[in-house]
Design a protein around this motif. Structure first.
Motif, PDB file in Angstrom:
ATOM      1  N   PHE A 158       1.203  38.569  44.157  1.00 51.73           N
ATOM      2  CA  PHE A 158       2.304  37.628  44.199  1.00 51.73           C
ATOM      3  C   PHE A 158       1.990  36.255  43.653  1.00 51.73           C
ATOM      4  O   PHE A 158       2.874  35.430  43.509  1.00 51.73           O
ATOM      5  N   LEU A 208       2.508  36.096  39.512  1.00 48.50           N
ATOM      6  CA  LEU A 208       3.840  36.353  38.996  1.00 48.50           C
ATOM      7  C   LEU A 208       4.450  35.095  38.413  1.00 48.50           C
ATOM      8  O   LEU A 208       4.261  34.015  38.937  1.00 48.50           O
ATOM      9  N   SER A 227      13.410  35.237  37.051  1.00 53.12           N
ATOM     10  CA  SER A 227      12.738  35.404  35.762  1.00 53.12           C
ATOM     11  C   SER A 227      13.542  34.780  34.645  1.00 53.12           C
ATOM     12  O   SER A 227      12.998  34.139  33.749  1.00 53.12           O
ATOM     13  N   VAL A 251      -1.298  52.821  51.578  1.00 53.24           N
ATOM     14  CA  VAL A 251      -0.439  51.824  52.232  1.00 53.24           C
ATOM     15  C   VAL A 251       0.249  50.913  51.221  1.00 53.24           C
ATOM     16  O   VAL A 251       0.962  50.007  51.602  1.00 53.24           O
ATOM     17  N   LEU A 252       0.022  51.149  49.954  1.00 56.08           N
ATOM     18  CA  LEU A 252       0.638  50.298  48.943  1.00 56.08           C
ATOM     19  C   LEU A 252       2.141  50.560  48.899  1.00 56.08           C
ATOM     20  O   LEU A 252       2.566  51.660  48.588  1.00 56.08           O
ATOM     21  N   PRO A 253       2.945  49.564  49.179  1.00 57.87           N
ATOM     22  CA  PRO A 253       4.389  49.801  49.138  1.00 57.87           C
ATOM     23  C   PRO A 253       4.900  49.678  47.713  1.00 57.87           C
ATOM     24  O   PRO A 253       4.385  48.895  46.917  1.00 57.87           O
ATOM     25  N   ILE A 260       7.970  48.741  46.533  1.00 54.39           N
ATOM     26  CA  ILE A 260       8.879  47.666  46.135  1.00 54.39           C
ATOM     27  C   ILE A 260       8.152  46.456  45.549  1.00 54.39           C
ATOM     28  O   ILE A 260       8.490  46.006  44.457  1.00 54.39           O
ATOM     29  N   PRO A 261       7.139  45.908  46.239  1.00 52.52           N
ATOM     30  CA  PRO A 261       6.487  44.729  45.649  1.00 52.52           C
ATOM     31  C   PRO A 261       5.824  45.045  44.321  1.00 52.52           C
ATOM     32  O   PRO A 261       5.834  44.198  43.417  1.00 52.52           O
ATOM     33  N   LEU A 262       5.303  46.258  44.171  1.00 57.76           N
ATOM     34  CA  LEU A 262       4.676  46.624  42.911  1.00 57.76           C
ATOM     35  C   LEU A 262       5.680  46.603  41.773  1.00 57.76           C
ATOM     36  O   LEU A 262       5.410  46.079  40.692  1.00 57.76           O
ATOM     37  N   ILE A 274       8.446  44.933  41.683  1.00 59.55           N
ATOM     38  CA  ILE A 274       8.837  43.548  41.427  1.00 59.55           C
ATOM     39  C   ILE A 274       7.791  42.852  40.577  1.00 59.55           C
ATOM     40  O   ILE A 274       8.119  42.156  39.604  1.00 59.55           O
ATOM     41  N   ALA A 275       6.528  43.044  40.964  1.00 63.38           N
ATOM     42  CA  ALA A 275       5.453  42.363  40.228  1.00 63.38           C
ATOM     43  C   ALA A 275       5.430  42.795  38.773  1.00 63.38           C
ATOM     44  O   ALA A 275       5.411  41.970  37.865  1.00 63.38           O
ATOM     45  N   ALA A 283       8.399  41.572  36.812  1.00 65.33           N
ATOM     46  CA  ALA A 283       8.386  40.148  36.484  1.00 65.33           C
ATOM     47  C   ALA A 283       7.720  39.901  35.147  1.00 65.33           C
ATOM     48  O   ALA A 283       8.065  38.976  34.425  1.00 65.33           O
ATOM     49  N   PHE A 284       6.749  40.748  34.808  1.00 68.16           N
ATOM     50  CA  PHE A 284       6.068  40.578  33.525  1.00 68.16           C
ATOM     51  C   PHE A 284       6.743  41.318  32.399  1.00 68.16           C
ATOM     52  O   PHE A 284       6.862  40.816  31.298  1.00 68.16           O
ATOM     53  N   GLN A 290      12.537  44.915  34.008  1.00 64.92           N
ATOM     54  CA  GLN A 290      12.751  46.188  34.700  1.00 64.92           C
ATOM     55  C   GLN A 290      12.949  47.313  33.697  1.00 64.92           C
ATOM     56  O   GLN A 290      13.706  47.183  32.749  1.00 64.92           O
ATOM     57  N   LEU A 348      16.173  47.806  41.634  1.00 67.28           N
ATOM     58  CA  LEU A 348      14.921  47.625  40.911  1.00 67.28           C
ATOM     59  C   LEU A 348      14.800  48.572  39.733  1.00 67.28           C
ATOM     60  O   LEU A 348      13.775  48.611  39.075  1.00 67.28           O
TER      61      LEU A 348
END
Lengths: 324, 549, 313
Positions: free
Chosen positions: A29, A32, B422, C152-154, C156-158, C160-161, C164-165, C168, C251
């Motif tokens: 995070f 980003l 973004s 345990v890696l969810p 959704i945040p992945l 999003i991350a 962002a680069f 989508q 997403l």
């Protein structure tokens, strides 16, 4: 002594995994693009001073390693950073929404396990009959349903079409209750559909597990012997079947927690249930990174701890299982 | 099946029933309590976006201002015709050179009982000026000094004549609470229990659910009929509209077009469509920054004109907005009345693909390789990147239509959808803006041309100026109008500025969307239609004037 | 996010996968036919296979016969959210486009994503599982910790991350589902490999000095393949569900039409409140049928390979 060493090793690994998760979370995070300043510039005149002040408040003016150190230090104090949208501490926000989610998850987990096991046991008892095949089929179909879609259908059927149950929020807004019981009833009415959604979708696991365990027990030789001796079937059923089913149920429950927590996001979104899942969904929409970061960190920790606990429980229940 | 299991099963079933019966009873009760009634005199507003904070100096959200404008008073307020009316100031006069404004203040009490004096008003303006950090700073940029010669007088001295009276925008905050806060402290201050002098006192904010305020019985004005006002947050406009139908809320100030149409004909619900102060636009990167990653072909006005002519704004309104808006032209929406420059249709840079093609060919952009995309004389194709916010469905629809329209005149657009954050960081990267064209929108910050006209200024690069437009002549026009007090003269200047910016085509403004609202007719009455919305607008008077049915 | 498939009655213990489909000898040539025989004669298995074939036909042939033009947006507001008619068999969506054609096109996309994501997670999972199970000791430990971490890696945040680069896109969805899906497979494969390693014929071959890679390729891999195959079919269902969920939450790829994005658009456009059932019911039903098809088939194959599981019928 070996037990303690084993336990110690497990705890050490848990700590390392936790640390890895925390660091990964931070890295994810903080590299980003996008920060609160840019989020706000859009809305209005943001003076240079305002931008500077906001940057300072979020600690974005420090180099990344310093930010990491601050992050870890804050974490040890239970602080998860500052929300971009609300400019309030993330931990406060999470706390405000947590109670509702715990309520929903507790209700859903309890009902799923209890109902699932019961239905499964009955199905095993009536194996081969119509009850059995209907139950298994329904459970499997239930498993294939997307959680959010099930919620949408329930909203449509019970809310829009039949007007039978409330479909948003946890209480009727601005309602004045003559007694606390009425308030609990109101909450229960709002809780019904979201819980039902989670139960429908997750119950298959327990139905099938319970069913198989009981069937296996029923088929065992000693059962025939016991029945020949005249022992009441149900007593045997319950004492042996339950013991047989206990191990997989414990593991399933651990899995269930993980599923229900992630299912909570979908259900809370569809039903506007004001819990952490909804907070996450909105934070995702607004790209409020600190909140997403904090929420998923909490989620990861909960899942890790639950798995750890279930491991230990499994150990205690079944001495046969040892680490390779 | 043996009795034992039957017994347990029965217990379980009984248990379920025990939950279900009161559940059903509650539902029936809930239905009963949902029968609309204004007996409790709570005015309930339904919306889908929450405020960000209750701190008036750090908020940039329209929803926050909506709540705070009932908790805090300003020196002056907008009435239902959007004309200034008395607030904490009973009268105000300009000095002869129009550089100073003297306000006569009334006596009032803060919600915590302390008396309001001119010291508080002076403190407010001083703080905003010194901390340089809030959305109100733009109105005190030319503030030179403030005076409070006695408890009921405030004088503001500016370096320039003020066409816009800042008393209409700035909420007055109590000195005894805000004194001694540094700029950083202000940024961190949540102001969880705002104290103002307004007609309502803050009660609570349950995040993610609702905000509640209750009537201030020692307010200086006419007591409003609603004993409480409550804003209820919905996650989804669909559910919000349902709640309007069932009577769980009294008014919804922002309803999307498709859903709004679905509400017409619902029992006891009236839907209104009002002109708004907002527009959605296509922005073109015209930055002169050598580090800019924007396509240099867009700096050629011929290309921008072609882009403007290629698209049919009315079609965009029909499809993306379901017909609920007006095809746009200039920077000030129609809601601004006479300030809006009405360009005759024949002179608009709109809906003429043939003309677009002619302009492009004349400027040397021709399809040299049969690919359908025109190229410049040195072979550079008219191919640009188009970005839009994925969650704003009207923008997505518009972007797709725009892309298809441009393809017909030989311009290729590659569409990428981004999230709001973004997009913001891409567009507002003032060091090196690396984008070509976007689809976005603006809402006016105040009911004065100053705000909208002030966007494309040279000194707004790095702040509001999203297309990095910089033109000396335009800046001159803007500066002139902001210090012209004479109405007719200012009007002419405002029109001229709009025409100039329109002709330069850095913005292709697509539509002025209608403000679509709905309210119940069986709970509260007396709702007045106002340009920009009955609520969620610059005036709070509807909240104060409605009465129970 | 993904519901891990659990063969009925056998839940993975904390450090093992479900009971492996152990065969006491190396793979026999006729096994494929035996598996098919079993699956076809099993009632639910047959339903699964039939549904599976139907789905494939629809997903492949559908868009060819009824192509979907995502740019065919209506130019007036009258065409929006129309109920089914002779002209539009499943009505229209919020932009006036034909829902039936969108449905078919989305079937194709959803399957594509499911298969691609599964491919990633299976290859990764199998590779890691085999290596961990075969080499054991510290390699095993390390890889299992890695597995725990990814477990345990969810998602959704992945998403999003990455979004962002890179913006989508379907590619990101596929990548993330694949990256979060392999741990379960790895565990299962590892268990199987572990038990295989102790088998007599392996110890014999190793004592002969055969190099590891040859053992892996000739002896281990073919014995693990059936399990991997059964698991793959089950995982595809989970991957399709995951894509639908991520797209519903906004997403997904905004330009592509998948069942998840259709439901997202329906939700956003107020289709539920407006009773536009033709818009939000078919995509969901589609997902259910596809997932069922894979689950039932995979479950039947699992049982065919592991007679122990058959007791539960």
């Amino acid at each position: 002594m070996a037990r303690f060493r084993y336990l110690g090793r497990k705890v050490a690994w848990l700590a390392i995994t936790l640390y890895g998760v925390v660091t990964f979370n931070f890295v994810l995070f903080h590299v980003l693009p996008g920060n609160p300043v840019q989020l706000l510039v859009r809305s209005g005149h943001l003076t240079q001073q305002a931008q500077a002040a906001i940057t300072k408040v979020y600690g974005l003016n420090h180099p990344i390693l310093v930010q990491y150190a601050i992050y870890l230090r804050d974490l040890l104090h239970g602080q998860l950073g500052l929300s971009y949208t609300y400019r309030e501490p993330v931990s406060t926000l999470l706390g405000q929404y947590l109670g509702n989610t715990v309520l929903l998850l507790a209700a859903a987990t309890l009902l799923t396990i209890v109902l699932g096991v019961l239905v499964g046991v009955i199905a095993a008892n009536r194996r081969g009959g119509r009850y059995d095949s209907v139950t298994v089929t329904t459970s499997v179909i239930g498993w294939s349903l997307p959680t959010f879609w099930t919620g949408l259908i329930l909203v449509f059927v019970f809310g829009v079409w039949l007007h039978a149950f409330p479909i948003f929020g946890s209480q009727t807004p601005n309602a004045i209750y003559a007694s606390p019981w009425l308030r609990y009833e109101d909450i229960a009415a709002h809780l019904f559909l979201p819980t039902l959604t989670l139960v429908i979708v997750n119950i298959a696991q327990f139905v099938l597990v319970a069913r198989v365990s009981v069937i296996e027990v029923l088929a065992e030789d000693f059962m025939l012997t016991a029945r020949a001796k005249g022992l009441a079937r149900r007593r045997i059923l319950w004492s042996h079947a339950v013991r047989n089913a206990l191990l997989p149920i414990v593991t399933s429950s651990a899995l269930l927690i993980g599923l229900v927590v992630s299912g909570a996001i979908e259900v809370e979104t569809v039903f506007s249930w004001p819990g952490m899942g909804l907070l996450v969904y909105n934070s995702v929409l607004n790209r409020d990174y600190p909140v997403i970061e904090g929420a998923f960190l909490v989620f990861a920790i909960v899942v890790l701890l639950v798995n750890f606990a279930s491991d230990l429980l499994y150990q205690a229940l079944d001495p046969r299982v040892r680490e390779a | 099946m043996s009795a034992g299991i039957r017994r347990r099963e029965f217990l379980k079933r009984a248990g379920l029933l025990a939950v279900a019966v009161p559940g059903v009873a509650t539902v029936l009760d809930a239905c009963a309590s949902v029968v609309p009634t204004a007996k409790a005199r709570i005015l309930r507003v339904g919306w889908t976006i929450e405020p960000d904070t209750m701190n008036p100096l750090t908020t940039y959200s329209t929803e926050a201002v909506e709540v705070l404008q009932l908790v805090y008073d300003q020196l002056m307020h907008y009435d239902l015709e959007l004309k200034p009316e008395a607030g904490l100031a009973t009268s105000w006069t300009y000095s002869t050179d129009a550089k100073s404004i003297t306000y006569t203040l009334r006596s009032a009490t803060w919600h915590d009982g302390k008396p309001f004096t001119s010291a508080d008003a002076k403190f407010t303006f001083d703080l905003i000026k010194s901390s340089k950090a809030s959305q109100y700073y733009q109105w005190v940029q030319n503030l030179v000094s403030t005076e409070a010669p006695n408890a009921t007088t405030l004088v503001l001295h500016f370096s320039q004549p003020q066409a816009f009276n800042p008393g209409l925008a700035v909420p007055i905050i109590p000195q005894h609470i805000w004194t001694g806060m540094s700029a950083t402290k202000i940024q961190k201050f949540a102001n969880a229990h705002p104290i103002g002098t307004g007609p309502y006192k803050f009660v609570k904010w349950v995040k993610g659910t609702s905000i509640e305020i209750e009537r201030n019985d020692s307010w200086w004005g006419t007591k409003p009929a609603a004993s409480k006002v409550s804003w209820i947050l919905f996650q989804n406009e669909d559910v919000m509209a349902q709640s309007l139908k069932t009577g769980a809320v009294d008014i919804c100030p922002e309803i999307p077009p498709t859903i709004w149409k679905g509400l017409s004909g619902a029992a006891h619900v009236k839907t209104v469509s009002l002109p708004s102060f907002s527009f959605h636009h296509i922005g073109i990167n015209v930055s002169d920054n050598p580090k800019s990653g924007g396509n240099p072909l867009l700096k050629d006005r011929a290309v921008r004109l072609a882009l403007s002519y290629a698209v049919d704004r009315q079609q965009l309104v029909n499809v993306a907005l379901d017909g609920l808006g007006t095809a746009a032209s200039t920077l000030l929406p129609v809601g601004f009345g006479e300030w809006h420059l009405d360009i005759p249709e024949s002179q608009q840079l709109n809906a003429d693909p043939a003309k677009a093609r002619t302009i492009l060919t004349a400027a040397g952009y021709v399809d040299r390789n049969g690919s359908g995309v025109r190229t410049s004389k040195d072979g550079k194709p008219l191919s640009f990147r188009l970005i839009a916010i994925q969650s704003t469905s009207v923008d997505v629809a518009a972007a797709q239509l725009f892309r298809d329209a441009c393809a017909k005149v030989g311009i290729q657009l590659k569409l990428t959808l981004l999230d709001a954050n973004s997009l913001g960081s891409t567009v507002y990267n003032a060091h090196a803006p690396n984008w070509d064209i976007f689809v976005w929108g603006w809402d006016a910050g105040v009911y004065d041309p100053d705000y909208m006209l002030g966007i494309p200024l040279c000194n707004q690069i790095g702040s509001n100026n999203d297309v990095y437009y910089c033109n000396r002549h335009y800046d001159q026009l803007y500066n002139q109008q902001s210090v012209t007090i004479d109405h007719a003269a200012r009007l002419a200047l405002v029109h001229e500025a709009q025409q100039y910016y329109y002709d330069d085509a850095a913005y292709i403004i697509m539509w002025y969307q209608d403000k679509l609202q709905g309210y119940r007719t069986d709970t509260w009455q007396g709702w007045q239609r106002v340009n920009g919305g009955m609520v969620l607008n610059f005036t709070r008077d509807n909240y104060l004037k409605v009465r129970p049915v | 996010m993904v519901r891990p498939i659990v063969a009925a009655g056998h839940v993975p213990g904390p450090d093992e996968g479900p009971v492996p489909a152990v065969s006491s000898e190396p793979v026999k040539r006729g096994q494929l036919r035996d598996v098919w025989e079993f699956v076809w004669h099993d009632r639910l298995g047959r339903v699964g296979v039939v549904a599976f074939v139907l789905v494939v036909i629809i997903a492949v042939a559908g868009p060819l016969i009824f192509p979907f033009n995502s740019a065919a947006v209506t130019s007036t507001s009258a065409g929006v959210l129309l109920p089914p008619s002779g002209q539009h068999w499943m009505g229209t969506d919020e932009l006036g486009r034909d829902v039936f054609r969108a449905f078919l096109s989305a079937a194709h996309i959803s399957l594509e994503v499911g298969l691609a994501a599964t491919a990633i997670s299976m290859i990764l999972g199998a590779a890691i599982g085999i290596v961990a199970g075969y080499y054991g000791r510290w390699i095993d430990n390390l890889l299992m910790r890695l597995t725990d971490f990814f477990l345990v890696l969810p998602q959704i945040p992945l998403v999003i991350a990455l979004a962002a680069f890179f913006g989508q896109s379907l590619g990101i969805i596929i990548l993330v589902i694949g990256m979060t899906g392999w741990p379960t497979t790895a565990r299962i494969v590892r268990s199987q490999t572990l038990s295989l390693r102790e088998r007599q014929f392996i110890t014999r071959v190793r004592s002969l000095g055969t190099p590891d890679w040859r053992i892996l390729r000739v002896h281990i891999l073919p014995n693990v393949m059936p399990l991997i195959f059964a698991n793959t079919v089950l995982v595809i269902g989970g991957a399709i569900l995951a894509e639908a969920t991520l797209s519903f939450l906004g997403l997904g790829d905004p330009v592509q039409v998948s069942w998840g994005t259709m439901l997202h658009s329906a939700f956003d456009a107020g289709a539920i409140g407006r009773g536009a059932w033709w818009y939000f019911i078919p995509p969901g039903v589609g997902i259910v049928i596809v997932v069922l098809a894979f689950t039932l088939t995979g479950h039947a194959i699992d049982q065919a390979l592991n007679p122990r599981l058959r007791g539960s019928r």
